[in-house]
Design a protein around this motif. Structure first.
Motif, PDB file in Angstrom:
ATOM      1  N   VAL A 277     -20.975  17.995  -3.679  1.00  0.00           N
ATOM      2  CA  VAL A 277     -21.919  16.997  -3.148  1.00  0.00           C
ATOM      3  C   VAL A 277     -21.384  16.453  -1.826  1.00  0.00           C
ATOM      4  N   LEU A 278     -20.101  16.168  -1.781  1.00  0.00           N
ATOM      5  CA  LEU A 278     -19.480  15.692  -0.535  1.00  0.00           C
ATOM      6  C   LEU A 278     -19.691  16.719   0.583  1.00  0.00           C
ATOM      7  N   ASP A 279     -19.498  17.996   0.272  1.00  0.00           N
ATOM      8  CA  ASP A 279     -19.696  19.044   1.286  1.00  0.00           C
ATOM      9  C   ASP A 279     -21.137  19.023   1.812  1.00  0.00           C
ATOM     10  N   ARG A 280     -22.079  18.847   0.886  1.00  0.00           N
ATOM     11  CA  ARG A 280     -23.488  18.847   1.280  1.00  0.00           C
ATOM     12  C   ARG A 280     -23.805  17.629   2.168  1.00  0.00           C
ATOM     13  N   ILE A 281     -23.215  16.493   1.829  1.00  0.00           N
ATOM     14  CA  ILE A 281     -23.470  15.279   2.628  1.00  0.00           C
ATOM     15  C   ILE A 281     -22.853  15.441   4.021  1.00  0.00           C
ATOM     16  N   ARG A 282     -21.687  16.064   4.086  1.00  0.00           N
ATOM     17  CA  ARG A 282     -21.080  16.326   5.412  1.00  0.00           C
ATOM     18  C   ARG A 282     -22.023  17.201   6.251  1.00  0.00           C
TER      19      ARG A 282
ATOM     20  N   LEU B  56     -25.020  15.133   7.431  1.00  0.00           N
ATOM     21  CA  LEU B  56     -24.696  14.201   8.517  1.00  0.00           C
ATOM     22  C   LEU B  56     -24.528  14.955   9.832  1.00  0.00           C
ATOM     23  N   TRP B  57     -23.905  16.103   9.752  1.00  0.00           N
ATOM     24  CA  TRP B  57     -23.719  16.894  10.977  1.00  0.00           C
ATOM     25  C   TRP B  57     -25.074  17.333  11.532  1.00  0.00           C
ATOM     26  N   LYS B  58     -25.927  17.805  10.626  1.00  0.00           N
ATOM     27  CA  LYS B  58     -27.249  18.273  11.034  1.00  0.00           C
ATOM     28  C   LYS B  58     -28.080  17.135  11.658  1.00  0.00           C
ATOM     29  N   ALA B  59     -28.008  15.961  11.046  1.00  0.00           N
ATOM     30  CA  ALA B  59     -28.850  14.839  11.497  1.00  0.00           C
ATOM     31  C   ALA B  59     -28.254  14.107  12.688  1.00  0.00           C
ATOM     32  N   CYS B  60     -26.943  13.951  12.713  1.00  0.00           N
ATOM     33  CA  CYS B  60     -26.325  13.030  13.686  1.00  0.00           C
ATOM     34  C   CYS B  60     -25.178  13.638  14.488  1.00  0.00           C
ATOM     35  N   ARG B  61     -24.789  14.865  14.141  1.00  0.00           N
ATOM     36  CA  ARG B  61     -23.621  15.479  14.796  1.00  0.00           C
ATOM     37  C   ARG B  61     -22.382  14.586  14.681  1.00  0.00           C
ATOM     38  N   ARG B  62     -22.187  14.043  13.509  1.00  0.00           N
ATOM     39  CA  ARG B  62     -21.020  13.185  13.277  1.00  0.00           C
ATOM     40  C   ARG B  62     -20.207  13.723  12.108  1.00  0.00           C
ATOM     41  N   GLU B  63     -18.897  13.384  12.114  1.00  0.00           N
ATOM     42  CA  GLU B  63     -18.003  13.735  11.008  1.00  0.00           C
ATOM     43  C   GLU B  63     -17.296  12.465  10.551  1.00  0.00           C
ATOM     44  N   PHE B  64     -16.768  12.505   9.338  1.00  0.00           N
ATOM     45  CA  PHE B  64     -16.178  11.259   8.837  1.00  0.00           C
ATOM     46  C   PHE B  64     -14.994  11.510   7.910  1.00  0.00           C
ATOM     47  N   ASN B  65     -14.121  10.489   7.867  1.00  0.00           N
ATOM     48  CA  ASN B  65     -13.070  10.421   6.851  1.00  0.00           C
ATOM     49  C   ASN B  65     -13.508   9.426   5.787  1.00  0.00           C
ATOM     50  N   ILE B  66     -13.037   9.648   4.586  1.00  0.00           N
ATOM     51  CA  ILE B  66     -13.290   8.682   3.506  1.00  0.00           C
ATOM     52  C   ILE B  66     -12.322   7.507   3.695  1.00  0.00           C
ATOM     53  N   PRO B  67     -12.821   6.265   3.547  1.00  0.00           N
ATOM     54  CA  PRO B  67     -11.916   5.115   3.739  1.00  0.00           C
ATOM     55  C   PRO B  67     -10.723   5.174   2.779  1.00  0.00           C
ATOM     56  N   LYS B  68      -9.600   4.696   3.292  1.00  0.00           N
ATOM     57  CA  LYS B  68      -8.411   4.640   2.434  1.00  0.00           C
ATOM     58  C   LYS B  68      -8.554   3.487   1.441  1.00  0.00           C
ATOM     59  N   TYR B  69      -9.105   2.368   1.920  1.00  0.00           N
ATOM     60  CA  TYR B  69      -9.322   1.198   1.049  1.00  0.00           C
ATOM     61  C   TYR B  69     -10.753   0.696   1.243  1.00  0.00           C
ATOM     62  N   LEU B  70     -11.335   0.296   0.129  1.00  0.00           N
ATOM     63  CA  LEU B  70     -12.685  -0.277   0.150  1.00  0.00           C
ATOM     64  C   LEU B  70     -12.611  -1.682  -0.449  1.00  0.00           C
ATOM     65  N   ALA B  71     -13.191  -2.644   0.242  1.00  0.00           N
ATOM     66  CA  ALA B  71     -13.199  -4.022  -0.289  1.00  0.00           C
ATOM     67  C   ALA B  71     -14.545  -4.658  -0.041  1.00  0.00           C
ATOM     68  N   HIS B  72     -14.893  -5.571  -0.932  1.00  0.00           N
ATOM     69  CA  HIS B  72     -15.983  -6.485  -0.616  1.00  0.00           C
ATOM     70  C   HIS B  72     -15.368  -7.644   0.168  1.00  0.00           C
ATOM     71  N   SER B  73     -16.164  -8.270   1.038  1.00  0.00           N
ATOM     72  CA  SER B  73     -15.584  -9.321   1.881  1.00  0.00           C
ATOM     73  C   SER B  73     -15.049 -10.484   1.036  1.00  0.00           C
ATOM     74  N   SER B  74     -15.578 -10.683  -0.177  1.00  0.00           N
ATOM     75  CA  SER B  74     -15.014 -11.746  -1.033  1.00  0.00           C
ATOM     76  C   SER B  74     -13.597 -11.378  -1.488  1.00  0.00           C
ATOM     77  N   ASP B  75     -13.290 -10.080  -1.586  1.00  0.00           N
ATOM     78  CA  ASP B  75     -11.921  -9.677  -1.923  1.00  0.00           C
ATOM     79  C   ASP B  75     -10.941 -10.178  -0.863  1.00  0.00           C
ATOM     80  N   LEU B  76     -11.384 -10.159   0.396  1.00  0.00           N
ATOM     81  CA  LEU B  76     -10.488 -10.578   1.482  1.00  0.00           C
ATOM     82  C   LEU B  76     -10.257 -12.089   1.440  1.00  0.00           C
ATOM     83  N   VAL B  77     -11.331 -12.849   1.207  1.00  0.00           N
ATOM     84  CA  VAL B  77     -11.164 -14.303   1.127  1.00  0.00           C
ATOM     85  C   VAL B  77     -10.289 -14.641  -0.089  1.00  0.00           C
TER      86      VAL B  77
END
Lengths: 231, 356
Positions: free
Chosen positions: B120-125, B128-149
């Protein structure tokens, strides 16, 4: 296994979230929809896991699948790691793809929802947008909601928004090239096709009901029939 | 609050939250209804604590509200998320923070799916390339902004001008914490404190002097329900579930409610108004409602920010009784001003619920 179940089984949400329901009913006991509507997530899961196409087709044409609020409280509590809320999402998607959604009052709400939400995404880059969030559609936003709407620019400026301006910030104007990318994503990934399906099926249903599209859309947004809720 | 058992759960459900350098994406609903809360979040993180929080004007909605109403397919929603990650990658960041709880739940779900189903990840890549010509890395850390506060609750306490304490009695304020459903109900390990008794808001409220109260419907949804609110014909679902929560918390006499989801404070605030207008019932003392705060507003009050800079004039439920309990200084005459002190016409007053 019937054709409808075969299509459902290809949905990621069915692959990931339909394990083996033992009908314990824990999902029903925590479900906000079951508090209000004549609704039982365990019955839905039971029908899907029966793989009975006739029963699945009836479900896809029913009011039932549209009652879920997608809070996913069921996901936390299911002792078998099923997720009825995710299964409902797969059912709704198939109901739309098959054109069955227009057979139910709640399913017909897809037209006003799609017009509002996809319109906001493609035109502005947001799901909800203050220019299209009208007090007359949202009297529950209160006297303060009315006041905000009547003084939109001043209130947002006072609170530090960057309303409809260039650069970063709250409610910034999202650049045209970014909106074009969203449109391209819609085209490549099936959202545009889904929008066309909903418009076309709704148009045929409106004709059948003797309504023009605007009347049909307004009725779908406003009309609440009897028999949905627990009395 | 009864602590027995909860402390064990909290110790089991902790998450790593990096100290700095975050790529930040906004929330559709918070921008519409609580714009000053996002402004306050950045003011605290950037100006008070000196953190690097980066935002690009090119980020958009994650599509979550449309996805949860079946207006866009899952493939579309995942590709929009992939585009957001591409913007993060291009900006040179690895830590991703979002303001919205619906988004946070979808990011958790999408990352989980990509982990379980690499095809599925391969298909989404490809999408995205087809639609926007962009590539991406998966975030190392994910937080909600309340986690930061939450992470910086001690630093905020060190700078506090006020405590969440009744200035007249010296008693801690009674706080109802309401966590957005998609924060941890889907993936308990992704939220601070898990799904049953999330700690993220408890940690803030208690550190700043308040007492969190248990009540039976603590984990019940605020009533949003996506299409159950967006379609006018369905709003009976939304208000009925909100009503259930208020009836459940009423005997505990909360001084205020704090939430981490952008939608919940709106529904808990506005449906109180509708319940009062329809039935005459109010849940606060003396004909008032129970004030409903975002966590940014709670942090801002503790830090001594002006309540009208925090946007508390955009609540339907009056906040003045709470400000008076804490002893926050405010100028009532400035409540409904525009920029530069420009007077705006005052809103109409509701019939059955007191406003100041």
């Amino acid at each position: 296994m019937g054709k409808l179940y075969e299509r459902l089984a290809k949905d990621i949400r069915i692959k990931e979230w339909l394990k083996a329901c033992m009908n314990c009913g824990v999902c029903v006991s925590v479900c906000p929809a079951a508090e209000f509507y004549k609704y039982s997530p365990k019955t839905i899961v039971n029908i899907v896991q029966s793989q009975d196409d006739e029963a699945i087709e009836a479900l896809l044409k029913s009011e039932t699948i549209w009652y879920c609020g997608e809070c996913m409280s069921c996901m936390t509590r299911c002792p078998r790691k099923n997720a009825p809320g995710q299964i409902v999402m797969a059912l709704r998607s198939l109901s739309i793809d098959m054109g069955y959604f227009a057979e139910s009052e709640k399913g017909r709400q897809q037209l006003p929802l799609q017009r509002a939400l996809c319109g906001n995404i493609l035109n502005y880059g947001y799901c909800v947008y203050p220019r299209t969030f009208k007090y007359e559609d949202h009297p529950e936003s209160g006297t303060i909601g009315k006041w905000i709407g009547e003084n939109l620019e001043e209130v947002h400026k006072r609170l530090g928004s960057n309303l409809e301006q260039d650069g970063p910030g709250v409610l910034r104007k999202i650049p045209k090239e970014s909106l074009d990318e969203l449109k391209a994503i819609f085209d490549v990934t099936g959202a545009t096709e889904r929008m066309n399906t909903v418009e076309e099926v709704s148009r045929r249903k409106a004709e059948e009901m003797g309504l023009d599209m605007e009347e049909y859309c307004k009725r779908a947004f406003n009309y609440a029939g009897k028999g949905h809720t627990i009395e | 609050m009864i602590y027995k058992g909860k402390q064990k759960i909290w110790s089991d459900y902790q998450k790593e939250i990096p100290d700095d350098h975050w790529f930040y994406v906004r929330s559709c609903i918070r921008q519409n209804f609580f714009p000053a809360s996002e402004v306050t979040f950045l003011r605290i993180l950037r100006d008070e604590l000196g953190k690097d929080i980066y935002e690009t004007p090119h980020h958009t909605t994650c599509g979550g509200i449309a996805y949860h109403q079946e207006c866009i397919p899952q493939e579309t929603q995942m590709t929009i998320i992939a585009r957001q990650f591409a913007l993060m990658t291009e900006a040179g960041y690895e830590n991703y923070a979002c303001s919205c709880i619906t988004s946070f739940g979808l990011y958790c779900e999408t990352l989980e799916t990509w982990h379980e189903m690499p095809e599925v990840l391969d298909r989404i890549r490809e999408n995205l390339w087809k639609a926007c010509r962009r590539e991406f890395n998966i975030p190392k850390y994910l937080a909600h902004s309340s986690d930061l506060v939450y992470k910086f609750r001690d630093e905020i306490a060190d700078r506090a001008k006020y405590k969440l304490v009744n200035k007249d009695t010296g008693e801690p304020l009674k706080v109802v914490e309401h966590i957005g459903c998609h924060y941890a109900k889907m993936f308990p390990s992704k939220g601070v404190g898990g799904a049953e008794y999330p700690y993220v808001l408890v940690g803030m409220a208690e550190r700043w002097g308040g007492n969190v109260i248990d009540y039976p419907e603590r984990r019940h949804c605020c009533g949003y329900g996506f299409r159950q609110y967006h379609v006018k014909a369905n709003r009976g679902y939304s208000i009925s579930n909100t009503h259930k929560k208020f009836e459940s918390m009423e005997p505990y006499h909360p001084d205020f409610i704090v939430t981490n989801c952008p939608g919940c404070p709106y529904f808990l605030d506005r449906w109180q108004y509708v319940i009062a207008e329809q039935t005459g019932k109010t849940y606060g003392g003396n004909g008032y409602g129970i004030p409903v705060l975002t966590y940014e507003e709670m942090a801002g009050l503790v830090l001594g920010y002006d309540p009208w800079d925090l946007g508390m004039q955009t609540h339907q439920i009056a906040v003045e009784p709470l400000l008076d309990k804490i002893g926050v200084k405010y100028d009532e005459s400035k409540k409904y001003e525009g920029t530069g002190g420009k007077p705006l016409p005052e809103p109409e007053f509701p019939m059955n619920i007191r406003c100041c």
